[in-house]
Design a protein around this motif. Structure first.
Motif, PDB file in Angstrom:
ATOM      1  N   VAL A  97      -4.989  15.613   4.819  1.00 10.62           N
ATOM      2  CA  VAL A  97      -4.840  14.555   3.814  1.00 10.62           C
ATOM      3  C   VAL A  97      -5.940  13.533   4.047  1.00 10.62           C
ATOM      4  CG1 VAL A  97      -3.037  13.464   5.226  1.00 10.62           C
ATOM      5  CG2 VAL A  97      -3.287  12.807   2.847  1.00 10.62           C
ATOM      6  N   GLU A 129       0.262  15.023  -1.258  1.00 14.94           N
ATOM      7  CA  GLU A 129       0.867  16.125  -0.494  1.00 14.94           C
ATOM      8  C   GLU A 129       1.889  16.862  -1.356  1.00 14.94           C
ATOM      9  OE1 GLU A 129       0.495  12.989   0.347  1.00 14.94           O
ATOM     10  OE2 GLU A 129       0.252  12.702   2.499  1.00 14.94           O
ATOM     11  N   ASN A 158      -2.674  12.239  -5.731  1.00 11.72           N
ATOM     12  CA  ASN A 158      -1.575  11.384  -6.182  1.00 11.72           C
ATOM     13  C   ASN A 158      -1.693  11.142  -7.689  1.00 11.72           C
ATOM     14  OD1 ASN A 158      -3.864   9.841  -5.337  1.00 11.72           O
ATOM     15  ND2 ASN A 158      -2.661   7.998  -5.129  1.00 11.72           N
ATOM     16  N   SER A 166      -2.305   1.411  -7.903  1.00 11.02           N
ATOM     17  CA  SER A 166      -2.612   1.051  -6.512  1.00 11.02           C
ATOM     18  C   SER A 166      -4.120   0.998  -6.273  1.00 11.02           C
ATOM     19  CB  SER A 166      -1.997   2.067  -5.549  1.00 11.02           C
ATOM     20  OG  SER A 166      -2.697   3.307  -5.614  1.00 11.02           O
ATOM     21  N   PHE A 197      -5.603   3.364  -5.031  1.00  9.43           N
ATOM     22  CA  PHE A 197      -5.734   4.084  -3.758  1.00  9.43           C
ATOM     23  C   PHE A 197      -5.630   5.582  -4.025  1.00  9.43           C
ATOM     24  CE2 PHE A 197      -3.917   5.489   0.438  1.00  9.43           C
ATOM     25  CZ  PHE A 197      -4.955   5.042   1.234  1.00  9.43           C
ATOM     26  N   VAL A 252      -5.380   8.477   7.103  1.00 14.68           N
ATOM     27  CA  VAL A 252      -4.203   8.154   6.276  1.00 14.68           C
ATOM     28  C   VAL A 252      -3.006   9.045   6.630  1.00 14.68           C
ATOM     29  CG1 VAL A 252      -4.916   9.649   4.342  1.00 14.68           C
ATOM     30  CG2 VAL A 252      -3.406   7.719   3.922  1.00 14.68           C
ATOM     31  N   PRO A 253      -1.880   8.444   7.000  1.00 10.69           N
ATOM     32  CA  PRO A 253      -0.699   9.239   7.343  1.00 10.69           C
ATOM     33  C   PRO A 253       0.150   9.546   6.119  1.00 10.69           C
ATOM     34  CG  PRO A 253      -0.295   6.943   7.861  1.00 10.69           C
ATOM     35  CD  PRO A 253      -1.654   6.997   7.205  1.00 10.69           C
ATOM     36  N   PRO A 254       0.777  10.711   6.077  1.00  8.08           N
ATOM     37  CA  PRO A 254       1.714  11.010   4.988  1.00  8.08           C
ATOM     38  C   PRO A 254       2.894  10.039   5.032  1.00  8.08           C
ATOM     39  CG  PRO A 254       1.234  12.993   6.279  1.00  8.08           C
ATOM     40  CD  PRO A 254       0.656  11.829   7.024  1.00  8.08           C
ATOM     41  N   CYS A 255       3.409   9.676   3.860  1.00  2.53           N
ATOM     42  CA  CYS A 255       4.583   8.795   3.808  1.00  2.53           C
ATOM     43  C   CYS A 255       5.805   9.537   4.344  1.00  2.53           C
ATOM     44  CB  CYS A 255       4.817   8.317   2.374  1.00  2.53           C
ATOM     45  SG  CYS A 255       5.564   9.555   1.294  1.00  2.53           S
TER      46      CYS A 255
HETATM   47  N1  THU Z   1      -0.072   8.246  -1.228  1.00  4.35           N
HETATM   48  C1  THU Z   1      -0.266   9.599  -1.170  1.00  4.35           C
HETATM   49  O1  THU Z   1      -0.537  10.246  -2.188  1.00  4.35           O
HETATM   50  N2  THU Z   1      -0.166  10.194   0.027  1.00  4.35           N
HETATM   51  C2  THU Z   1      -0.007   9.550   1.219  1.00  4.35           C
HETATM   52  O2  THU Z   1       0.002  10.184   2.257  1.00  4.35           O
HETATM   53  C3  THU Z   1       0.129   8.074   1.236  1.00  4.35           C
HETATM   54  C4  THU Z   1       0.298   7.443  -0.082  1.00  4.35           C
HETATM   55  C5  THU Z   1      -0.245   7.587  -2.530  1.00  4.35           C
HETATM   56  C6  THU Z   1       1.000   7.151  -3.228  1.00  4.35           C
HETATM   57  C7  THU Z   1       0.465   6.069  -4.136  1.00  4.35           C
HETATM   58  O3  THU Z   1      -0.045   6.667  -5.327  1.00  4.35           O
HETATM   59  C8  THU Z   1      -0.709   5.470  -3.372  1.00  4.35           C
HETATM   60  O4  THU Z   1      -1.025   6.427  -2.355  1.00  4.35           O
HETATM   61  C9  THU Z   1      -0.411   4.128  -2.730  1.00  4.35           C
HETATM   62  O5  THU Z   1       0.769   4.178  -2.011  1.00  4.35           O
END
Ligand code: THU
Length: 130
Positions: A72, A52, A39, A19, A21, A80-83
């Motif tokens: 986070v 998280e 992540n 990603s 990211f 950035v919000p948690p999924c």
């Molecule tokens: N991701 C997280 O680690 N935490 C979040 O709150 C949002 C998304 C990661 C998962 C994946 O590795 C990358 O961000 C893109 O989705």
């Protein structure tokens, strides 16, 4: 060190080649100790884990069960919000009033209570008629 600084530091270790990211999470547990996670992606995409989840796993592995505060952070245009899955994971170990602070690297911040992050959460009470 603040939770924001701890989350920024651990974010540097994120493994996010797919990603691009990177995410960092830092939580304070009932003891006052800080646990962090980043992540960790995988070439089999669904096997990747969120920041998280890593921080929560570190807390539980250390013998703790109660989150009192969580931050986070990512290099995101807005905090950035948690999924969805992480919201449920957080709710397992944090009471409804616990504050979850979502941040961008530039410091932009949004704070939500666990109860507002996951309204109507599935909980142990839903299994009471077993
Ligand atoms: N991701 C997280 O680690 N935490 C979040 O709150 C949002 C998304 C990661 C998962 C994946 O590795 C990358 O961000 C893109 O989705």
């Amino acid at each position: 060190m603040t939770l924001f600084e701890a989350a920024c530091n651990v974010r540097e270790n994120a493994y996010a080649p797919y990603s691009g990211f990177k995410v960092g999470a830092a939580l304070r547990a009932a003891s006052g100790h800080v646990y962090t996670g980043c992540n960790v992606e995988n070439v089999a995409y669904p096997e990747g884990t969120c920041a998280e989840a890593g921080a929560i796993a570190a807390m539980v592995a250390a013998g703790e069960r109660e989150i009192t505060e969580l931050v986070v952070v990512a290099d995101s245009p807005t905090p950035v919000p948690p999924c969805g899955g992480c919201r449920q994971k957080i709710a397992e170990f944090a009471g409804p009033e616990v504050q979850v602070t979502m941040m961008a690297l530039d410091g932009a911040t949004q704070v939500l209570r666990v109860a507002d992050l996951l309204p109507g959460a599935f909980g142990p009470g839903h299994m009471d008629s077993r």
